[in-house]
Enzyme design. Structure first.
Site, short mmCIF file in Angstrom:
data_model
loop_
_atom_site.label_atom_id
_atom_site.label_comp_id
_atom_site.label_asym_id
_atom_site.label_seq_id
_atom_site.Cartn_x
_atom_site.Cartn_y
_atom_site.Cartn_z
N TRP A 1 0.80 -1.24 0.00
CA TRP A 1 0.00 0.00 0.00
C TRP A 1 0.82 1.27 0.00
CZ3 TRP A 1 0.11 -2.58 4.91
CH2 TRP A 1 0.75 -1.87 5.92
N ASN A 2 2.03 1.20 0.56
CA ASN A 2 2.77 2.46 0.74
C ASN A 2 3.50 2.82 -0.55
OD1 ASN A 2 4.42 0.13 1.20
ND2 ASN A 2 6.05 1.50 1.77
N GLY B 1 6.70 -6.27 -0.88
CA GLY B 1 5.75 -6.54 0.20
C GLY B 1 6.46 -7.21 1.34
N GLY B 2 5.71 -7.98 2.11
CA GLY B 2 6.29 -8.61 3.30
C GLY B 2 6.89 -9.98 3.00
N GLU C 1 11.48 -7.34 -3.19
CA GLU C 1 11.87 -6.20 -2.35
C GLU C 1 11.03 -6.28 -1.09
OE1 GLU C 1 14.30 -4.33 -2.98
OE2 GLU C 1 14.57 -4.48 -5.15
N LEU C 2 11.60 -6.76 -0.01
CA LEU C 2 10.80 -7.01 1.20
C LEU C 2 11.14 -5.97 2.27
CD1 LEU C 2 11.28 -10.86 1.02
CD2 LEU C 2 9.64 -9.43 -0.19
N GLU D 1 9.80 -6.26 12.20
CA GLU D 1 9.51 -5.09 11.39
C GLU D 1 8.08 -4.65 11.71
OE1 GLU D 1 8.31 -5.24 7.37
OE2 GLU D 1 9.45 -3.46 6.84
P1 NAD Z 1 1.92 -7.75 1.84
O1 NAD Z 1 3.03 -8.66 1.57
O2 NAD Z 1 0.84 -8.17 2.77
O3 NAD Z 1 1.13 -7.38 0.49
C1 NAD Z 1 1.80 -6.88 -0.64
C2 NAD Z 1 1.00 -7.21 -1.88
O4 NAD Z 1 0.97 -8.62 -2.07
C3 NAD Z 1 -0.46 -6.75 -1.86
O5 NAD Z 1 -0.78 -6.24 -3.14
C4 NAD Z 1 -1.22 -8.05 -1.59
O6 NAD Z 1 -2.52 -8.08 -2.12
C5 NAD Z 1 -0.36 -9.06 -2.33
N1 NAD Z 1 -0.50 -10.44 -1.86
C6 NAD Z 1 -0.86 -10.86 -0.63
N2 NAD Z 1 -0.84 -12.22 -0.58
C7 NAD Z 1 -0.44 -12.65 -1.80
C8 NAD Z 1 -0.18 -13.94 -2.37
N3 NAD Z 1 -0.37 -15.06 -1.67
N4 NAD Z 1 0.25 -14.01 -3.63
C9 NAD Z 1 0.47 -12.89 -4.35
N5 NAD Z 1 0.24 -11.63 -3.88
C10 NAD Z 1 -0.21 -11.52 -2.62
O7 NAD Z 1 2.60 -6.40 2.27
P2 NAD Z 1 1.90 -5.17 2.93
O8 NAD Z 1 1.56 -5.58 4.32
O9 NAD Z 1 0.84 -4.63 2.03
O10 NAD Z 1 3.12 -4.12 2.91
C11 NAD Z 1 4.05 -4.01 3.90
C12 NAD Z 1 5.32 -4.78 3.59
O11 NAD Z 1 5.92 -4.33 2.38
C13 NAD Z 1 6.37 -4.54 4.65
O12 NAD Z 1 6.98 -5.75 5.03
C14 NAD Z 1 7.35 -3.62 3.97
O13 NAD Z 1 8.62 -3.59 4.53
C15 NAD Z 1 7.32 -4.09 2.58
N6 NAD Z 1 7.84 -3.06 1.67
C16 NAD Z 1 9.07 -3.25 1.07
C17 NAD Z 1 9.61 -2.28 0.23
C18 NAD Z 1 10.94 -2.48 -0.44
O14 NAD Z 1 11.20 -1.86 -1.44
N7 NAD Z 1 11.83 -3.31 0.05
C19 NAD Z 1 8.90 -1.12 -0.02
C20 NAD Z 1 7.67 -0.94 0.61
C21 NAD Z 1 7.15 -1.94 1.43
#
Ligand code: NAD
Length: 487
Positions: free
Chosen positions: A149-150, A225-226, A247-248, A379
């Site tokens: 989301w961010n 994402g995470g 990129e986590l 985190e």
């Molecule tokens: P998340 O992993 O829950 O979700 C990210 C995306 O993945 C969403 O669009 C979600 O719908 C999708 N998703 C969820 N389950 C899935 C699956 N099984 N298969 C495919 N897609 C799926 O992350 P979040 O909670 O929305 O965001 C926060 C995380 O993102 C934090 O851990 C943060 O550190 C990380 N982040 C990393 C960076 C980077 O560049 N390293 C930048 C921003 C955020």
């Protein structure tokens, strides 16, 4: 309520399923979003595969692809205020940050526009006199891009820019939390003149993401994402054997030595952890401070944290806005409470205010005696800073590297040789010395360990979206001799 649409095969559609998007500043619904079904995902992937082979896209020269990206960059720059307002409304990220960040997003598209016709192959000095051998860099195929989301416009630019420059086509899934700016961005892609199906933008919950990343028509998955979601994705990629770049998150150390300029270090630390209300993958969430200046640094940080202007994200004077979701606020409050129960000392903040919106105040915990507290090890993705002190350089490095993450880090010191030693010793993809949170399209960005793998930004990111084809050409007109002897 405002209605948003998916963009599939060049057509805007509100879809068969929908959900409400909540305004994080009030907790109330403000817009209707389409929710991608597995059938929508399949149509988007099919469109991207058709576009990948179509003369309208595959037949373009690299320079022509670059021109489309330049046009997109101009449109993003012109639409930046509108996109910023939407991101602020849908995610709660403050307008001060969204306006500055989105204006800079245009520079990422410009960088990759210029790079499109500089992705070169090679000619090999092959060890056979009658052969010419070339390496062609060709686009890998259809890319599944998934963002959290961010900073969705920023995190998608670092995927779309290099993927399109390389000649790939893309299905981009916006996060279900705050998808408005990316769905609006689809209108700019359309206006820029990309052929239908080259860029498809959808949103939806985890199931839509899973349907996309396991689809047989996907060649590369670019995910931000995470780590838990990343594990699902990597397991799922056993189906289509797609390449992944991940990129986590991070638990990045921010190290301050006693000789540092404490004014600068304090300002950088405040920005490093409280900007974006801490919802930043590179948040400097662990302050490691040399014993001699710990009290001084804590007093400065406490004063700054308590003076921060918390408020409605759409006001230019607001410095810290709400978190994106209620779920996120609960998670952070829980981790702070567990840390305090384990003995961490609360310096400031710590409790969510009463009233509407997902607000959480800037929070600082002294964890010098509790190195295993959740706010040191997990985190949190929120405005929570843990503080630990150290005596020596070796101890600072030991604390810095005591994490399974490896994304970013900061070092504040006036000692040049020490800065070099720290830069070498820290295990992270980025080391900022006497600065923090600087980014550029020219500089690679990414980490290792639980922070993922692959790099976004820079030339190498564009090469990640290519595959190498080796071409052998025999130059001799002589008949091919004995077929049972390889040459
Ligand atoms: P998340 O992993 O829950 O979700 C990210 C995306 O993945 C969403 O669009 C979600 O719908 C999708 N998703 C969820 N389950 C899935 C699956 N099984 N298969 C495919 N897609 C799926 O992350 P979040 O909670 O929305 O965001 C926060 C995380 O993102 C934090 O851990 C943060 O550190 C990380 N982040 C990393 C960076 C980077 O560049 N390293 C930048 C921003 C955020």
């Amino acid at each position: 309520m405002q209605q948003f649409a998916h963009y599939i095969d060049g057509v805007f559609e509100t879809g068969s399923a929908q959900f409400d998007s909540l305004d994080p500043a009030t907790g109330k619904p403000w817009a209707r979003m389409p929710a991608a079904t597995p059938a929508d995902v399949s149509r988007a992937v099919a469109a991207a595969n058709r576009a990948f082979r179509s003369p309208a896209w595959a037949g373009l020269t690299a320079s022509a692809r670059g021109r489309l990206l330049f046009r997109l960059a101009d449109l993003v720059a012109a639409a930046a205020p509108r996109l910023a307002e939407l991101e602020t409304r849908d995610t709660g990220k403050i307008i001060r940050e969204t306006s500055a960040q989105i204006a800079y997003v245009a520079e990422y598209y410009r960088y990759y526009a210029g790079l499109a016709d500089k992705i070169e192959g090679a000619h090999l000095p092959i060890d056979k006199p009658d052969m010419e051998v070339w390496l062609r860099r060709e686009p890998i195929g259809v890319v599944a891009a998934i963002v959290p989301w961010n900073s969705q416009l920023f995190l998608s630019a670092v995927k779309l820019g290099p993927a399109l420059a390389a000649g790939c086509t893309v299905v981009l899934k916006a996060s279900e939390d705050g998808p408005a700016p990316l769905l609006e961005f689809a209108r700019l892609v359309d206006e820029a003149g990309f052929p239908p199906g080259v860029v498809n933008i959808i949103t939806g919950v985890a199931e839509a993401g899973a349907a996309l990343t396991t689809h047989a028509g996907i060649a590369h998955i670019a995910f931000t994402g995470g780590p838990e979601t990343a594990r699902h994705i990597v397991r799922g990629s056993a189906e289509n054997l797609a390449r992944t770049s991940l990129e986590l998150g991070g638990k990045s150390p921010f190290i301050v030595f006693a000789d540092a300029d404490l004014d600068s270090a304090t300002n950088a630390q405040v920005a490093g952890i409280f900007a974006a209300t801490g919802q930043s993958c590179v948040a400097g969430s662990r302050l490691l401070v040399q014993e001699d200046v710990k009290d001084e640094m804590l007093a400065r940080l406490k004063a700054k944290a308590e003076a921060v202007r918390i408020g409605a994200p759409e006001h230019m004077e607001t410095e810290v806005g709400p978190l994106c979701t209620a779920r996120q606020r609960e998670r952070i409050a829980d981790a702070v409470a567990r840390s305090v129960a384990e003995g961490a000392k609360l310096i400031t903040g710590g409790a969510a205010p009463q009233g509407d919106g997902y607000y959480f105040p800037p929070t600082i915990l002294d964890c010098s005696d509790t190195p295993d507290a959740p706010c040191v090890t997990e985190e949190l993705f929120g405005p929570v800073l843990s503080v630990q002190s150290f005596a020596t350089e070796a101890e600072a490095l030991e604390h810095a590297n005591a994490t399974p993450y490896g994304l970013a880090s900061g070092v504040f010191t006036r000692d040049l040789t020490r800065a070099h030693r720290m830069m070498r010793g820290i295990r992270a993809g980025i080391v900022w010395v006497n600065t923090y949170r600087a980014v550029s399209p020219i500089a690679p960005f990414g980490g290792h360990g639980l922070s993922g793998h692959g790099r976004e930004g820079g030339l190498a990111a564009a090469l990640d979206y290519t595959t190498v084809k080796t071409v052998w050409l025999r130059t001799s007109d002589d008949p091919i001799p004995d077929p049972f002897v390889m040459r």
